[in-house]
Enzyme design. Structure first.
Site, PDB file in Angstrom:
ATOM      1  N   ASP A  72       0.817  -1.211   0.000  1.00 14.03           N
ATOM      2  CA  ASP A  72       0.000   0.000   0.000  1.00 14.03           C
ATOM      3  C   ASP A  72       0.851   1.262   0.000  1.00 14.03           C
ATOM      4  O   ASP A  72       1.449   1.610   1.012  1.00 14.03           O
ATOM      5  CB  ASP A  72      -0.922  -0.015   1.222  1.00 14.03           C
ATOM      6  N   ASP A 281      -2.319   5.829  -5.325  1.00 15.12           N
ATOM      7  CA  ASP A 281      -2.487   4.899  -4.218  1.00 15.12           C
ATOM      8  C   ASP A 281      -2.657   3.471  -4.714  1.00 15.12           C
ATOM      9  O   ASP A 281      -3.682   3.124  -5.289  1.00 15.12           O
ATOM     10  CB  ASP A 281      -3.717   5.325  -3.411  1.00 15.12           C
TER      11      ASP A 281
END
Length: 430
Positions: A72, A281
């Site tokens: 992430d 992201d």
């Protein structure tokens, strides 16, 4: 920023160099194979959780324990599930690791390096550094900061700080059974990439079930060609809605086919509170735009695809809670969508562009049919419906794009690449 939805990219580690010197300020390049994997069925914990996650497989502790962690770029603190429950089988056991060290409240790690976490750390009754992580899906995790040895291939980084979480787990047992935790890769001082000491990292995501690449260090390959760079947006003063350690870039416009949406550039600029930043992201599957921008894109896409695409025309259906533009698509004999030519949607950044085209503009809703047609939804969603005050560029739209995150020069580089071919050229593909 925390992951808005858990998405999946299965990364199996491969050591390109026989030795990786973590203590060096310029570690050698490490190339790893990357594979996209879809969960057996979509997560249903909350409406905007998707059925694809990005995970990385490595070992932690002495003796090493196998773990699988969600990759992430939108999070800082890495964490592992450290408590066995009936729904959790994939956990890390700190008691079995000789190199596991809990972080006390008095250490600089607890007192200063946690400053970018969204919730301040506290001191538990044992005087250990206690962390609480809260995510955009309203879930939260609690546990203590600790350090241990994290291995990439056969080489290890001792003293890597992470969260050993023992409460507040997700209710989705199928998802939790596949992952042991999360690997934070943003620009914060506690992120994995910062602790590793690499000045940059890259990835190239292929389509589902195809090989891709994850690379730590310098990417210099003749076939890659030049990258186009867009600078990271820096914010000197703290603002309530601006994540200062995210990979924030400046979106300047959106083009549909050959037409640039008629929007003032001010709608893409963060306001005085920091709301409206644009984040790259890997923890998000799709791309989400603030309401006014999303509406303009939606309307233009519908206009340019008439009459080739048949609207679903069901006002009560919103895919994943934020994607309300869906279509009825016929299938051929091989169960492939029969689509007209679709206009590319190009995200225009300062100094670079990213084009989304073809089938990546639409996503099939599993198990939903209308007559003989399958339901496909537009892969851009409305941030307002999620309660998110930001533009978020998800990994689905980063497929077949070489993505370089340059921490040293504060920029993100992009180049259109066939990621399956890139994997083959690096000796990782079939």
């Amino acid at each position: 920023m925390p992951p808005l939805l858990l998405h999946l990219l299965l990364l199996h580690f491969f050591t390109y160099n026989s030795r990786l010197c973590f203590s060096s300020p310029q570690p050698k390049t490490l190339i790893l194979p990357l594979k996209t994997q879809t969960l057996p069925k979509p997560s249903n914990k909350l409406s905007f959780h998707h059925n694809v996650t990005l995970t990385i497989s490595l070992t932690v502790g002495l003796p090493p324990q196998n773990v699988t962690m969600v990759l992430d770029t939108g999070s800082e603190l890495s964490w592992l599930h450290c408590k066995k429950t009936p729904i959790l089988t994939n956990v890390f056991n700190p008691l079995a690791s000789k190199s596991y060290i809990p972080v006390s409240c008095s250490t600089p790690t607890c007192r200063t390096r946690t400053r970018d976490l969204s919730i301040p750390v506290s001191c538990d009754p044992k005087k250990l550094c206690h962390a609480t992580l809260s995510y955009a899906d309203a879930s939260s995790l609690e546990g203590n900061l600790a350090s241990d040895t994290f291995f990439l291939g056969s080489s290890g980084q001792p003293g890597t700080v992470f969260g050993c979480m023992d409460s507040g787990f997700s209710s989705n047992s199928e998802e939790d059974a596949k992952t042991t935790g999360l690997l934070g890769m943003n620009r914060g001082s506690l992120s994995f990439i910062t602790q590793m000491g690499y000045p940059k990292f890259s990835y190239c995501i292929s389509g589902r079930d195809a090989s891709g690449v994850l690379l730590f260090g310098q990417a210099s390959f003749p076939w890659l060609g030049p990258l186009n760079y867009t600078p990271l947006v820096q914010m000197s003063n703290p603002l309530p809605y601006f994540d200062r350690v995210a990979y924030t870039v400046q979106l300047e416009g959106i083009r549909v086919g050959g037409k640039v949406l008629s929007l003032p550039k001010s709608v893409f600029v963060p306001d005085h509170t920091g709301a409206g930043q644009t984040m790259v992201d890997s923890g998000t599957q799709f791309t989400f735009l603030l309401g006014s921008v999303y509406t303009a894109l939606r309307n233009e896409f519908v206009l340019q695809t008439k009459p080739g695409l048949k609207l679903l025309d069901d006002p009560n259906f919103v895919f994943q809670g934020a994607m309300d533009l869906c279509f009825q698509v016929p299938m051929d004999r091989l169960n492939r969508p029969v689509l007209p030519a679709l206009p590319a949607v190009t995200l225009m950044f300062r100094g670079a562009e990213m084009s989304v085209m073809g089938e990546r503009l639409l996503y099939r809703v599993a198990g939903m049919v209308r007559g003989s047609n399958q339901v496909y939804c537009f892969t851009f969603g409305n941030s307002d419906l999620l309660g998110i005050e930001a533009f978020v560029i998800g990994h689905y739209h980063q497929q077949n794009v070489w993505m370089e995150f340059d921490l040293e020069k504060s920029r993100v580089g992009v180049a259109q690449v066939r990621c399956d071919l890139a994997s083959q050229r690096l000796g990782l593909g079939p």
